[in-house]
Every structure is written in structure tokens, then in C-alpha cells.
Design an enzyme around this catalytic site. Sequence first.
Site, mmCIF file in Angstrom:
data_model
loop_
_atom_site.group_PDB
_atom_site.id
_atom_site.type_symbol
_atom_site.label_atom_id
_atom_site.label_comp_id
_atom_site.label_asym_id
_atom_site.label_seq_id
_atom_site.Cartn_x
_atom_site.Cartn_y
_atom_site.Cartn_z
ATOM 1 N N LYS A 130 0.827 -1.217 0.000
ATOM 2 C CA LYS A 130 0.000 0.000 0.000
ATOM 3 C C LYS A 130 0.858 1.262 0.000
ATOM 4 C CE LYS A 130 -2.247 -0.870 3.855
ATOM 5 N NZ LYS A 130 -1.725 -2.176 4.289
ATOM 6 N N ARG A 164 -9.359 1.198 8.942
ATOM 7 C CA ARG A 164 -9.035 -0.186 9.291
ATOM 8 C C ARG A 164 -10.143 -0.836 10.116
ATOM 9 N NH1 ARG A 164 -3.088 0.622 8.972
ATOM 10 N NH2 ARG A 164 -1.988 -1.348 9.222
ATOM 11 N N ARG A 211 7.734 -10.858 2.766
ATOM 12 C CA ARG A 211 7.981 -9.450 2.394
ATOM 13 C C ARG A 211 8.237 -8.602 3.640
ATOM 14 N NH1 ARG A 211 3.455 -7.039 -1.746
ATOM 15 N NH2 ARG A 211 3.585 -8.584 -3.397
ATOM 16 N N ARG A 259 11.577 -0.903 11.471
ATOM 17 C CA ARG A 259 10.266 -1.076 12.131
ATOM 18 C C ARG A 259 10.283 -2.352 12.950
ATOM 19 N NH1 ARG A 259 5.099 0.008 8.364
ATOM 20 N NH2 ARG A 259 4.216 -1.152 10.097
ATOM 21 N N ARG A 283 -0.782 -9.119 13.362
ATOM 22 C CA ARG A 283 -1.293 -8.033 12.504
ATOM 23 C C ARG A 283 -2.193 -8.613 11.416
ATOM 24 N NH1 ARG A 283 4.192 -5.492 10.840
ATOM 25 N NH2 ARG A 283 2.996 -4.120 9.491
#
Length: 194
Positions: A14, A89, A124, A134, A146
Site C-alpha cells: 500500500k 481499518r 515481504r 520497524r 497483525r
Amino acid sequence: MLNLILFGPPGSGKGTQATKLAEQFGLVHISTGDLFRYEIGNDTPLGKEAKRYMDQGQLCPDTVTIGMLRAKVERHPEAGGFIFDGFPRTVAQAKALDRLLTGMNEQVDALLALEVPEDEITGRLLERGKTSGRSDDQDEAIIRNRFAVYQAETSPVYDYYDKSAKANRIDGVGSIPDILGRLVAEIEPLKQLS
Ligand code: AMP
């Protein structure tokens, strides 16, 4: 105005695609994940609160997220449109976005959902974690969480926009230019209308 939601699970591309689309179509790119990371970087009270959730792969509370998003939209009265990345979300966030845009005599024109299989996504994200810094991309348990949160809380947002025929599925596997091409093919006709 052209207002787009770039949708999909964590690691579906995204952020990469939203940056390119924002440039190509002259849109303001808003990533709620980036906004939270900015707050964390500045050690603000909002950042401190968000970090507790992000470190566990949980969603930050709707009220906090929606307030932050609204403030960001209101800072861009000149915008020719927005591309929302990582927002909404939850269905509550989608309803809040609709109310915000309605108040501006605007609407969401389309939700574009990038589809990528879970196994490819985990790979990924772990790869991105090596260079992005991160922490939520470096731990497989957080990544799996997640993804579970995405299935439970975020995927209903697709159905919410599907009811008004605004949701579109895009194959998110392939090279970055190929995926960009698929997105542009969906957006071009909307651009003519907007
Ligand atoms: P992202 O950069 O989009 O992958 O987001 C990273 C993390 O920020 C997520 O795992 C959530 O903890 C938090 N976050 C980002 N956007 C939202 C949102 N719209 N609602 C709730 N939490 C969010």
C-alpha cells in the site's frame, strides 16, 4: 476531488503504491501508520499511547486514530483529493471518514484492495524489517497478529464499501510497475468523472 482508499493486508504494498499514485494523480497521501510513527519519533503523548498498540500488532483505538486523521485532512484545504493508506481499518473508521468527507461535500470514490497471499506477505515484511527499522516487521509473532487483526477487524471494511459498489480487488502480486499499472487502469476512469 478524487478520494481513494488503498486497502490490503500489512505488507501488500500500500505505502509503495500510494506514494506513486499520489504523485501521478496530484493527491495528498495520508498514511495513518506514518502519522503514528512521526508522533512516536517526537515522543509525544499520542506517540507514547500508539506505541503500546503497535508493538503488539494491535490497532490503535478508533477515537485516537480518527481524531488524528481528521486533523491531517483539515490541514490540506487545497487538496485536489486524498489517497488514504492504512485507513480506514475498522468499519467505525470507515463511517467516520464518510461523515468527514460528506461534511466537505465530498465522498470516497473507490476502495482499491491489493490481494497478496499470506505466505508471501510474511516473507515481504520480514525482508522489509531488515532495513526499515520497524520493530513490528521484525518479529514473526507480531506479523501473524497483525494479519489476524486484519482478517477480523479490517476486512469488513471491504464489504462496507462493496455495498455501494466502490470496492475493487487488484492482484497485488508482481513487479511494482505492473501492480501500479493495474491500479492506474482502475483509477483513470474515475478521474474522468471526478
Ligand atoms: P502500517 O504502517 O499501516 O502498517 O501501520 C502500523 C501500525 O500502526 C498498525 O499495526 C497499527 O498498530 C497502527 N495503525 C495504523 N493505521 C491504523 C488505523 N487506521 N487504525 C488503527 N491502528 C492503526
